[in-house]
Design an enzyme around this catalytic site. Structure first.
Site, mmCIF file in Angstrom:
data_model
loop_
_atom_site.group_PDB
_atom_site.id
_atom_site.type_symbol
_atom_site.label_atom_id
_atom_site.label_comp_id
_atom_site.label_asym_id
_atom_site.label_seq_id
_atom_site.Cartn_x
_atom_site.Cartn_y
_atom_site.Cartn_z
ATOM 1 N N TRP A 155 0.722 -1.195 0.195
ATOM 2 C CA TRP A 155 0.049 0.008 -0.063
ATOM 3 C C TRP A 155 0.840 1.369 -0.073
ATOM 4 C CZ3 TRP A 155 1.670 2.607 4.102
ATOM 5 C CH2 TRP A 155 2.286 2.036 5.195
ATOM 6 N N ASN A 156 2.295 1.091 0.448
ATOM 7 C CA ASN A 156 3.003 2.394 0.410
ATOM 8 C C ASN A 156 3.188 3.075 -1.042
ATOM 9 O OD1 ASN A 156 4.941 0.417 -0.003
ATOM 10 N ND2 ASN A 156 6.438 1.090 0.906
ATOM 11 N N LYS A 179 -2.035 -9.141 -6.896
ATOM 12 C CA LYS A 179 -3.225 -8.851 -5.760
ATOM 13 C C LYS A 179 -2.589 -7.658 -5.221
ATOM 14 C CE LYS A 179 -4.674 -9.588 -1.064
ATOM 15 N NZ LYS A 179 -4.205 -8.354 -0.874
ATOM 16 N N PRO A 180 -3.145 -6.606 -5.245
ATOM 17 C CA PRO A 180 -2.539 -5.292 -4.617
ATOM 18 C C PRO A 180 -3.269 -5.148 -3.201
ATOM 19 C CG PRO A 180 -4.592 -4.609 -5.988
ATOM 20 C CD PRO A 180 -4.381 -6.417 -6.220
ATOM 21 N N GLY A 233 6.832 -6.194 0.493
ATOM 22 C CA GLY A 233 6.134 -6.041 1.860
ATOM 23 C C GLY A 233 6.938 -6.378 2.978
ATOM 24 N N SER A 234 6.280 -6.754 4.063
ATOM 25 C CA SER A 234 7.200 -6.995 5.496
ATOM 26 C C SER A 234 7.994 -8.471 5.239
ATOM 27 C CB SER A 234 6.400 -7.117 6.530
ATOM 28 O OG SER A 234 5.428 -8.059 6.447
ATOM 29 N N GLU A 255 11.326 -8.382 -2.046
ATOM 30 C CA GLU A 255 11.693 -6.932 -1.756
ATOM 31 C C GLU A 255 10.836 -6.717 -0.375
ATOM 32 O OE1 GLU A 255 11.745 -3.585 -0.804
ATOM 33 O OE2 GLU A 255 10.502 -2.917 -2.679
ATOM 34 N N LEU A 256 11.798 -6.924 0.555
ATOM 35 C CA LEU A 256 10.986 -6.936 2.272
ATOM 36 C C LEU A 256 11.433 -5.748 2.790
ATOM 37 C CD1 LEU A 256 11.777 -10.956 2.590
ATOM 38 C CD2 LEU A 256 9.709 -9.598 1.588
ATOM 39 N N CYS A 289 10.232 1.522 2.305
ATOM 40 C CA CYS A 289 11.330 0.540 3.010
ATOM 41 C C CYS A 289 12.559 0.967 3.099
ATOM 42 C CB CYS A 289 11.301 -0.833 1.881
ATOM 43 S SG CYS A 289 9.782 -1.428 1.439
ATOM 44 N N GLU A 385 11.753 -1.906 11.795
ATOM 45 C CA GLU A 385 11.511 -0.877 10.982
ATOM 46 C C GLU A 385 10.292 -0.148 11.449
ATOM 47 O OE1 GLU A 385 9.933 -2.721 7.263
ATOM 48 O OE2 GLU A 385 11.010 -1.198 6.167
HETATM 49 C C1 SIN Z 1 9.515 0.898 -1.092
HETATM 50 O O1 SIN Z 1 9.591 1.518 -0.244
HETATM 51 O O2 SIN Z 1 8.678 -0.348 -1.177
HETATM 52 C C2 SIN Z 1 10.139 1.297 -2.438
HETATM 53 C C3 SIN Z 1 10.573 2.602 -2.485
HETATM 54 C C4 SIN Z 1 11.158 2.937 -3.745
HETATM 55 O O3 SIN Z 1 11.028 2.156 -4.831
HETATM 56 O O4 SIN Z 1 11.901 4.104 -3.698
#
Ligand code: SIN
Length: 484
Positions: A155-156, A179-180, A233-234, A255-256, A289, A385
């Site tokens: 969602w970010n 799936k968003p 995600g997490s 990508e965690l 992230c 985090e």
């Molecule tokens: C993320 O925070 O998941 C991605 C951030 C980015 O692509 O800069």
């Protein structure tokens, strides 16, 4: 949503193989700035996810036979459609996610830059010929699409994370079922509508919106027609999904979470470090992230830097993202604000102190941007985090000490380093155990750079010339009898 000009972007059902599915089951999407209901979207079940995967499987055979040039042109048409609708897409994003409109526009442009990048990379999927061990043999390497890709996006960055995965998969000749996040499905549905308008064939891209994260996640990680799964995600959820993928030996990109150190050495350009920290830390209200989670400042400049940071933070405005003057919007939901509150309270009980707090609106999901001092690397606020607008300042005395402190985390996504010493730049960048190091720079990501982490921050790379590798299988042909 009345302010959205292109009404075709407002979609309230899943997009499965070219069809918009509505059902009686519904999920509500709220505006985090006001807590008000924004839209009601059909809540798909696992049976719809299975249909999407099966259709993607059928569509992939044809999609892979399209020439690279055709796929590239279709992706470029999608890119153009996204940019033509940037104002509406940004508004949808701000309404459902909360970030200020200028940042939302930045995100849409950022996502589109990956679509363009991969439209161009689609043309450059080169194989190899390799010198063979004997004269009568030849070795040829082909790169082929992995097949159907399942994905779950967060969602970010509800626009950019979805299009950057989809564009890479589609450029490689894969089909894609995503799936968003159920918090922010409207952005993904809007870009799917534009993919359809751009002529991307039915079944190449499907978006399944559902509150049943576990059920849909299971389909996308275990269905026999899924060859690869990609997740942002997490780390906690990522580990579970990875375990589910293990049984079917699926390829994965993860990508965690992150716990980025932001290091300011005594010889740094302090003004540049300050401005880099402000954008890296407070962009998207700290919900990234790659957000600096621990700010390490050399002891000799610590007090001065903390003062300047406090002054700078005091100039920011926090409020609803649609207001022009706003720099920091709300967090995604009440759960997010409560989590940060608990982290701060536990760290205060261990001796941390609040240096400064910017007051935030009382209504809506706001967390007041905060600077904390007296923090050490063992406190919950430094180990977890944060995913919010809290900057924790930690002093250090030497290069070796700060590298050890920075690496003392299970995570390894992004790190930031400010120094003018070129020898130090190389020594420290090489020693920092992170997938990305931003040097004298507050923005680490762009389509040309490989994005991804090490350790518990995951594996795989998005963007860059490496980004297609995650969606391609290498096949070697060994030809014999050449001399005969
Ligand atoms: C993320 O925070 O998941 C991605 C951030 C980015 O692509 O800069």
């Amino acid at each position: 949503m009345q302010s959205i000009k292109n009404k075709r972007l407002i979609r309230t059902g899943s997009f499965i193989a070219g069809h918009w599915h509505n059902s009686d089951a519904a999920l509500n999407v709220y505006n985090p700035a006001t807590g008000q209901l924004l839209a009601t979207v059909s809540n798909a079940g696992t049976e719809q996810a299975i249909v999407a995967v099966d259709k993607a499987y059928a569509a992939q055979k044809l999609w892979a036979t399209r020439t690279a040039g055709e796929r590239s042109e279709l992706l470029m048409a999608w890119h153009d459609a996204i940019l033509q609708n940037i104002d509406d897409l940004a508004r949808i994003l701000t309404l459902e996610q909360g970030k200020p409109l200028a940042q939302a526009k930045g995100e849409v442009a950022y996502g589109a830059s990956y679509v363009k990048w991969f439209a161009e990379e689609a043309l450059r999927v080169y194989g190899d010929t390799i010198p063979a061990p004997s004269g009568d043999k030849r070795i040829v390497v082909l790169k082929q699409p992995v097949g159907v890709v399942g994905a779950i996006t967060p969602w970010n960055f509800p626009n950019a994370m979805m299009v950057r995965k989809a564009a890479a998969a589609m450029a490689a000749g894969c089909t894609f079922v995503v799936k968003p996040s159920e918090e922010t499905p409207l952005s993904a549905l809007a870009v799917a509508a534009l993919a359809q308008q751009a002529g991307i064939p039915d079944g190449v891209l499907s978006v399944v919106v559902s509150e049943d994260a576990q059920g849909i996640g299971e389909v996308l990680t275990t269905h026999p027609h899924i060859s690869k799964f990609s997740f942002t995600g997490s780390t906690g959820v990522g580990k579970k999904l990875l375990a589910q993928c293990a049984n079917g030996v699926k390829r994965t990109s993860m990508e965690l979470g992150g716990n980025a150190p932001f290091i300011v050495m005594e010889d740094a350009d302090q003004a540049a470090a300050l401005s880099g920290l402000m954008s890296a830390k407070f962009r998207n209200a700290g919900q990234t992230c790659v957000c600096p989670n621990r700010v390490f400042i050399h002891r000799s400049i610590y007090d001065n830097f903390a003062d300047k940071l406090q002054n700078k933070l005091g100039t920011l405005t926090i409020g609803p993202g649609l207001n022009d003057e706003v720099d920091i919007g709300p967090l995604i939901n009440e759960k997010a604000t409560s989590k940060i509150k608990a982290l701060v309270e536990r760290s205060l009980a261990m001796g941390a102190k609040v240096l400064y707090t910017l007051s935030a609106p009382l209504d809506g999901c706001y967390y007041p941007p905060t600077i904390m001092v007296n923090v050490n690397n063992q406190m919950p606020i430094a180990r977890t985090e944060i995913f919010g607008p809290v900057a924790t300042l930690i002093p250090f005395d030497s290069e070796q000490e700060v590298v050890e402190l920075a690496n003392d985390t299970e995570y390894g996504l992004a790190a930031y380093l400010y120094t003018r010493d070129v020898g130090r730049i190389f020594r420290m960048s090489e020693a920092l155990a992170f997938g990305m190091v931003a040097i004298n720079e507050g923005v680490v990501s762009n389509a040309a750079s490989p994005f991804g982490g090490v350790k518990a921050s995951g594996h795989g790379r998005e963007g860059s010339k490496y980004g297609l590798d995650d969606y391609l299988n290498i096949k070697s042909l060994c030809l014999g009898g050449i001399d005969a």
